[in-house]
Scaffold this active site. Structure first.
Site, mmCIF file in Angstrom:
data_model
loop_
_atom_site.group_PDB
_atom_site.id
_atom_site.type_symbol
_atom_site.label_atom_id
_atom_site.label_comp_id
_atom_site.label_asym_id
_atom_site.label_seq_id
_atom_site.Cartn_x
_atom_site.Cartn_y
_atom_site.Cartn_z
ATOM 1 N N ASP A 1 0.885 -1.177 0.000
ATOM 2 C CA ASP A 1 0.000 0.000 0.000
ATOM 3 C C ASP A 1 0.914 1.215 0.000
ATOM 4 O O ASP A 1 2.136 1.089 0.155
ATOM 5 C CB ASP A 1 -0.883 -0.011 1.267
ATOM 6 C CG ASP A 1 -2.137 0.854 1.148
ATOM 7 O OD1 ASP A 1 -3.252 0.303 1.031
ATOM 8 O OD2 ASP A 1 -2.009 2.106 1.156
ATOM 9 N N TYR B 1 -15.699 6.105 -12.763
ATOM 10 C CA TYR B 1 -15.489 4.863 -12.000
ATOM 11 C C TYR B 1 -16.023 3.663 -12.781
ATOM 12 O O TYR B 1 -15.334 2.646 -12.920
ATOM 13 C CB TYR B 1 -16.213 4.990 -10.649
ATOM 14 C CG TYR B 1 -15.987 3.848 -9.697
ATOM 15 C CD1 TYR B 1 -14.727 3.594 -9.163
ATOM 16 C CD2 TYR B 1 -17.039 3.027 -9.293
ATOM 17 C CE1 TYR B 1 -14.520 2.557 -8.259
ATOM 18 C CE2 TYR B 1 -16.848 1.987 -8.394
ATOM 19 C CZ TYR B 1 -15.583 1.759 -7.879
ATOM 20 O OH TYR B 1 -15.387 0.728 -6.984
ATOM 21 N N LYS C 1 -13.894 0.502 -14.151
ATOM 22 C CA LYS C 1 -14.110 -0.854 -13.624
ATOM 23 C C LYS C 1 -14.567 -1.807 -14.744
ATOM 24 O O LYS C 1 -14.254 -3.002 -14.709
ATOM 25 C CB LYS C 1 -15.114 -0.828 -12.465
ATOM 26 C CG LYS C 1 -14.563 -0.157 -11.202
ATOM 27 C CD LYS C 1 -13.335 -0.875 -10.640
ATOM 28 C CE LYS C 1 -12.946 -0.379 -9.251
ATOM 29 N NZ LYS C 1 -11.765 -1.054 -8.693
ATOM 30 N N VAL D 1 -19.697 -1.820 0.010
ATOM 31 C CA VAL D 1 -18.996 -2.505 1.103
ATOM 32 C C VAL D 1 -18.520 -1.476 2.122
ATOM 33 O O VAL D 1 -17.928 -0.446 1.756
ATOM 34 C CB VAL D 1 -17.781 -3.285 0.548
ATOM 35 C CG1 VAL D 1 -17.012 -3.968 1.676
ATOM 36 C CG2 VAL D 1 -18.237 -4.314 -0.490
#
Ligand code: NAD
Length: 245
Positions: free
Chosen positions: A38, A147, A151, A180
């Site tokens: 990360d 987005y 995706k 989520v």
């Protein structure tokens, strides 16, 4: 009892928080030797405390990724989880928004796969798991133009890699979650002013009447990384509380 990923070496991007972090912990519990990466070195430290190898790695930097792959050596599982949400319609999107989202959500996967696929091919197989979303494919989602486009591109990338390397033991699948609970979702809800209203709206997207948990998505990533998923490749594995129904 041996874990589902016993004996496997895995690399995970965006592992400091949210789904990537839950996946790093789940992979580790299931016996994988995990390198968690990360840009957030501080939060990665918490995974190091659990016994994982950690590397500060920016998925936008091709040279760093190549050097990281060289240091790490061949892996069995690559989970490309890094991604960013851009809010807005096509009329809100700038070239810079589009370029940044495609760099982080799509090109990062090309870089990581280019770096780790040769090692997988040399050892005769491997599983690549790419983070998509229900936004784009299979569902149109309001205010998510950049987005959704990025995706959907992840899915094309996934199918292409799966097709080209199917004879060489490589599987490449995508995960497409609904909403989520994660730190960045929390930020998106707070940014909307009325937190309770925003949260209720995000929950209402799922006919199951709740948000998904990072652990639920991590369990799917474990499955796709494991030999239990040996007969699936090139697919979009939707996990969305019914959002796309
Ligand atoms: P998050 O957005 O809360 O965390 C993302 C992590 O990515 C952070 O730890 C951040 O430091 C890291 N990161 C950002 N830029 C990076 C870079 N350049 N290089 C390396 N790491 C970087 O986590 P999340 O919400 O669980 O999202 C993870 C993935 O799941 C994303 O690809 C996202 O699009 C996808 N996803 C999330 C949801 C959701 O509702 N949360 C739904 C569908 C798909």
């Amino acid at each position: 009892m041996a874990g589902l990923l016993a004996g496997k070496r895995a690399v995970i991007t965006a592992a400091a928080q949210g789904i990537g972090r839950a996946a790093a912990e789940a992979f580790h519990r299931e016996g994988a030797v995990v390198t968690a990466t990360d840009i957030n070195a501080e939060k990665l430290g918490e995974l190091a405390d659990l016994g994982m190898a950690v590397e500060t790695l920016n998925v936008l930097n091709a040279a760093d990724i190549a050097a990281f792959a060289e240091r790490t050596g061949p892996v069995d599982v690559l989970f490309n989880c890094a991604g960013v949400v851009h809010a807005g319609t096509i009329l809100d999107a700038t070239d810079a928004d589009f370029d940044f989202a495609f760099d982080l959500n799509v090109r990062s996967m090309m870089r990581l796969i280019q770096a780790f696929l040769p090692g997988m091919l040399a050892k005769g197989g491997g599983s690549i798991v790419n983070m998509a979303s229900v936004a784009g494919v299979p569902k149109g989602v309001a205010n998510r133009f950049v987005y959704s486009a990025s995706k959907a591109a992840v899915i094309g990338l996934t199918k292409s890699v799966a097709t080209d390397y199917i004879k060489q033991g490589i599987r490449c699948n995508a995960i497409a979650p609904g909403t989520v609970q994660s730190p960045s979702l929390e930020e998106r809800m707070r940014a909307q002013g009325n937190y309770e209203e925003a949260r209720a709206a995000f929950i209402a997207r799922q006919p199951m009447g709740r948000l998904g948990t990072p652990d639920e998505i991590a369990a799917l990533a474990v499955y796709l990384g494991s030999d239990h998923a040996a007969y699936t490749t090139g697919q979009v594995h939707v996990i969305d509380g019914g959002m796309s129904l």
